[in-house]
Design an enzyme around this catalytic site. Structure first.
Site: not given
Ligand code: G1P
Ligand code: ZN
Length: 543
Positions: A18, A22, A113, A126, A277, A281-282, A344, A365, A376
């Site tokens: 996502t 990582r 993150s 990324k 975070d 970004d959070r 997502t 999230s 974000k």
């Molecule tokens: C998680 C969050 C998602 C966010 C991503 C990156 O992904 O749920 O909203 O965009 O981290 O920060 P997930 O682990 O659920 O795939």
């Molecule tokens: Zn982050």
């Protein structure tokens, strides 16, 4: 210093999730591991030759080493100019902004993150493209495919760049420009918000507390909140970035930012309490006596954003990821603006931003942002809230309660089941998939299922289709259950169960969220058998 071509062998596990590639630090430290992935980017994105490349990271363990390698490889792969944050630091939203501002061909952001850092922690990378947004699914798929056949990479041997010294250094034909990673971002924030008004608000005795969690936002918060807006120095907590984030878990939510939740409950709590975070970004927002759920925060910002200087023309559209609470949908309806429901992950929003169809978006999230960047943005959300508080003269609590009275309240929670064997996670998903086939029309107490399916998304801009984006059981507007597998975990499989319940009766607006959602948790268990199939009696994390 010679450019060398080094032979290598593929690792076959470099499939980005996502939010990029990582892995555990130890995985990245394997011989040629990072080099293979970087070379795959340079090979697939051959258009980067002759262009600028932005490089930075969240400062976690291995950041400096990774940046050293990335610079040496960029120079060997024909990049004309590398723009790197001093000390190797760039928050994710600041990096995205910089790519756009400097018209770079792309950027490399080293971060995992909010995941814990240090030698035993996580690391990540990324790749963002020229628009400032993350590479699309199709592009990351091509990079991954390439990484499975890679045979060699190019690097300048013995490169010795000082990333702590601002200014331009030369490496072969490439100019390496070390910049102040905060300045451009701070200027952008100043152009969007009413800094004078926020300054007055603080001068009038209102108080702010921001927790940088020993991660990348420390220097940004210090410059903007303290040095520019005049908040007292103790308004920023844990402001110095550390390689292991102080041993903490820089994920601002009810569990990992517990001290902030406790602070908010005190009678003498600051007016706004917030955190970001690891990579900035959070965001998490609290006020005296109240926690603002991310879905509510998004809806509230949608309601008030036009009062802030950068958004005076109103909203072009709003968007939320599918599992995110539908609170913002109601505001969009009232404002008569487009509301998009995306899978997502942030990359689905960037497409809409680029097409000019979106001003504000967010995820459950703890991610919120606007069209000012393509990621974000934690500090943006904090400043937006500060500006709304200053502009309306109301408290966080007053604003939230007024919102609930006008629109009703979406009770919301996410239950995470972490570190599951992937076979168990698959069995749960399959069980709900099977159940979904005959749930429509079935009643559970006061709720009746109106839709039960797997979410897929047709991108309105390029027409591409994203399938398998989470299972959902919808009870009209009144409630919803969503189940999906995480795409960012580094250990085992992670299942996320999202529960949402809507109430607009005056008497129901101040229930306890856990009580309000308990019946839905039961229904989820009845349909998906999570406890039974995973052997877990309770989720590992509730946020
Ligand atoms: C998680 C969050 C998602 C966010 C991503 C990156 O992904 O749920 O909203 O965009 O981290 O920060 P997930 O682990 O659920 O795939
Ligand atoms: Zn982050």
């Amino acid at each position: 210093m010679p450019i060398r071509e080094i032979s290598t062998r593929p690792y076959n596990d470099q499939k980005p999730g996502t939010a990029g590639l990582r892995k555990k630090v130890a995985v990245f430290q394997q011989p040629h591991y990072l080099e293979n992935f970087l070379q795959s980017i340079f090979d697939v994105e051959s258009g980067l030759r002759g262009q600028s490349l932005v490089i930075g990271g969240d400062g976690r363990y291995y950041n400096r080493e990774a940046i050293r390698i990335a610079i040496a490889m960029a120079a060997a792969n024909g990049i004309a100019r590398v723009i790197v944050g001093q000390g190797g630091l760039l928050s994710t939203p600041a990096a995205s902004h910089l790519i756009r501002l400097r018209r770079a061909g792309g950027g490399l952001i080293f971060t995992a993150s909010h995941n814990p850092a240090g030698p035993d922690g996580d690391f990540g990378l990324k790749y963002n493209v020229a628009s400032g947004g993350q590479a699309t699914e199709a592009l990351t798929a091509r990079i991954y495919e390439h990484s499975r056949t890679i045979q060699r990479y190019r690097i300048v041997e013995g490169a010795d760049i000082d990333i702590d010294r601002r200014g331009v250094q030369k490496l072969e034909e490439c100019e390496i420009e070390v910049i102040d990673g905060v300045a451009d971002y701070a200027a952008l924030m100043q152009s969007l918000f009413d800094f004078d008004r926020i300054r007055d608000w603080l001068r009038n005795g209102h108080r702010l507390r921001f927790d940088a969690m020993h991660a990348v936002t420390g220097p940004y918060a210090q410059r903007i909140l303290v040095e520019t807006l005049g908040a007292p120095p103790d308004a920023v907590d844990n402001g110095s970035p550390l390689e292991d984030f102080g041993g903490g878990h820089p994920d601002p939510n009810l569990i990992y930012a517990r001290p902030l939740v406790e602070l908010a409950q005190r009678a003498d709590a600051p007016d706004l309490i917030a955190a970001s975070d690891g990579d900035g970004d959070r965001n998490m927002i609290l006020g005296r006596g109240i926690f603002v759920s991310p879905g509510d925060s998004l809806a509230l910002l949608a309601e008030h954003l036009h009062k802030l200087p950068g958004y005076r023309d109103g909203l072009r559209g709003v968007a939320r990821s599918m599992p995110t609470s539908r609170a913002v949908d109601r505001v969009a309806r009232a404002l008569n603006v487009e509301c998009h429901e995306t899978p997502t992950g942030w990359k689905f929003f960037t497409q809409l931003f680029d097409a000019g169809r979106l001003t504000l978006c967010g995820e459950e999230s703890f991610g919120t942002s606007s069209s000012h960047t393509r990621e974000k943005d934690g500090l943006w959300a904090v400043l937006a809230w500060l500006n709304v508080l200053a502009a309306t003269g109301r408290s966080v609590r007053e604003l939230v309660e007024a919102h609930w009275r006008r629109f009703g309240r979406h009770y919301y929670a996410r239950h995470d089941y972490e570190g599951l064997p992937s076979s168990a996670a698959l069995r749960v998903l399959q069980t709900l998939t099977d159940a979904n086939a005959h749930l429509v029309g079935k009643s559970f107490g006061e709720w009746t299922v109106t839709q039960a399916d797997e979410f897929s998304y047709r991108d309105p801009v390029d027409g591409s289709l994203a399938v398998n984006q989470g299972l959902r059981v919808i009870f009209g507007e009144r409630a919803r259950i969503v189940l999906r597998q995480s795409g960012t975990g580094t250990e085992g499989a992670v299942l996320r169960l999202y529960l949402e319940r809507y109430e607009n009766r005056e008497t129901a607006l101040d229930w306890n969220p856990a009580d309000a959602l308990a019946p839905l948790a039961h229904i989820a268990e009845e349909c998906a058998h999570i406890a039974e199939l995973t052997g877990r009696r309770a989720p590992s994390l509730v946020t």
